[in-house]
Every structure is written in C-alpha cells, then in structure tokens.
Enzyme design. Structure first.
Site, PDB file in Angstrom:
ATOM      1  CG  ASP A  74       3.297  12.045 -12.499  1.00 53.18           C
ATOM      2  OD1 ASP A  74       2.995  11.088 -11.747  1.00 53.18           O
ATOM      3  OD2 ASP A  74       3.963  13.026 -12.121  1.00 53.18           O
ATOM      4  CD  GLU A 132       8.702   0.739 -23.917  1.00 49.32           C
ATOM      5  OE1 GLU A 132       7.482   0.606 -24.098  1.00 49.32           O
ATOM      6  OE2 GLU A 132       9.534   0.795 -24.852  1.00 49.32           O
TER       7      GLU A 132
END
Length: 233
Positions: A138, A215
């Site tokens: 994060d 991703e």
C-alpha cells in the site's frame, strides 16, 4: 528522488482495511480448518532453526510480506520446493484466495500469518531469513499517511536483524514516489546495498516472476513497475 527530510521511524498499522467482499462458505471453512494448521504463533517461543516450522525438509527460509492474492507466493513455493516460506497478509480476502489455492495445491513448505508483519519480524531469531519480499505494498499516497508506509527506518532495522548477510530484500512497486522513498530509506540505512548498475537492473522483473493481478491492472492503466533488490551487508 523525493524531496523529503531524513525519514522518521514509523509506528502503528501498516495496512488498511481488513475486509472486502463477504467470504463464500468454503472460504470461511478454510479459515476455520486450514489456516489454524498453517498459522504461526508469535506468542510462543520461536525455534532457533526456522526450518523446523515446515512439514517438508527445507534448506532455508524466506518471507513475503503482504502477498495480496498469493499469486507470486503460491508460484514461488512450488518453484522453490527446498525453501521454506512465511507468507503474511492481513487482508482477509487475500488470505482467502491463498487458502483456496492451497486447498487444491498444498504447499508443505509454507506457513502463514494474517496479522501485522512486525509481530513476526520481532519474533524471529537473528539472521534467520534468507530473503524478504515486499511487492506492491500500500503506497499510502497522502502525505499525512506516509508514516504508515511499511518501508521505514524501524522496519529496515527489523529486516537487518533477521536477514542473513548476503541475503536479499526485494521491493516492487508501480508508484514512483514510493520507489524513490524506498531507495532513499535503503540508501540512508547502513545495512543495505543497492547494486544496480543501470535501468535493466530495475526495469526487468525477477527470475521466475509470474506477475500478479494487481500488477496486470497497473500495466493496463499505463503504470510501469520498478523491481528493486537490496543486499544485506
């Protein structure tokens, strides 16, 4: 590079929400039946030889902090069957995905923890890990939340204590500010060395990298990833 003063030591939770969508019945059953068999207990004394934690013979032990949906960790535990892995993920839905994968394809070289990673880092013996992975953590993009980023002086001290000399701390992110933040913190910390010589050393994914759902989403949205590797001196 980011224009910031020398970073302070972070404290408190490094993760956000714990819950997402409601769990399906089978996932809830896995939390009740499978997770307790795999979960580490930092309330008990840590073994001096971490290899004894696993149901399969392993030669060394690595850790992945915040494994998300577990795509990389499940792949890596299968690819490196002689290595023991400790996987940490406090987000319940991410842990549910990992448990579902393990229900189909068990990994005797894997142990899990579903709370704050610092509890495990503080529990481990000195120089007991052969690697730490922190992929797409994060980024806490708001300035007032930067103190909650996992990369901090305090956590790098933890990494330095538990990592064996010559082992690797690997960090991947698609957030440029967090990449620069990590470079600065590791540059300021005297236990880590970044040995990159050119863009190919951080633009290319790691060996055996399977990619992750996060991703793939970042790439679709036009963001690029950096793959950093730091050596424990």
């Amino acid at each position: 590079m980011i224009d910031e003063p020398h970073p302070t030591r972070a404290a408190g939770n490094f993760f956000g929400r714990r819950h997402g969508k409601p769990l399906r019945q089978h996932q809830s059953e896995l939390f009740e039946n499978l997770l307790p068999r795999l979960k580490l207990d930092p309330g008990q004394p840590a073994p001096q030889d971490l290899r004894t934690l696993f149901d399969a013979p392993v030669e060394k032990v690595r850790m992945e902090i915040g494994f998300g949906g577990g795509e990389h960790l499940h792949h890596e535990t299968g690819r490196c069957s002689q290595t023991g892995f400790i996987g940490i993920e406090p987000f319940i839905n991410g842990m549910a995905k990992m448990l579902t994968a393990l229900d189909t394809e068990p990994r005797p070289n894997l142990r899990l923890y579903d709370e704050d990673a610092t509890a495990v880092l503080d529990w481990l013996p000195d120089a007991s890990l052969s690697g730490i992975d922190l992929f797409y953590p994060d980024p806490w993009p708001k300035r007032r939340h930067w103190k909650r980023r996992f990369v901090s002086d305090a956590n790098l001290d933890r990494f330095a204590r538990v990592l064996k000399p010559g082992s690797k701390f690997r960090f991947a992110s698609d957030i440029e500010h967090y990449v620069n933040w990590t470079l600065q913190h590791c540059r300021w910390h005297d236990a880590f060395d970044w040995q990159a010589k050119g863009p190919a050393d951080w633009n290319g994914a790691y060996e055996g990298w399977p990619g992750t759902r996060y991703e793939a989403k970042a790439f679709r949205e036009g963001r690029r990833a950096a793959y950093l590797t730091f050596i424990r001196k």
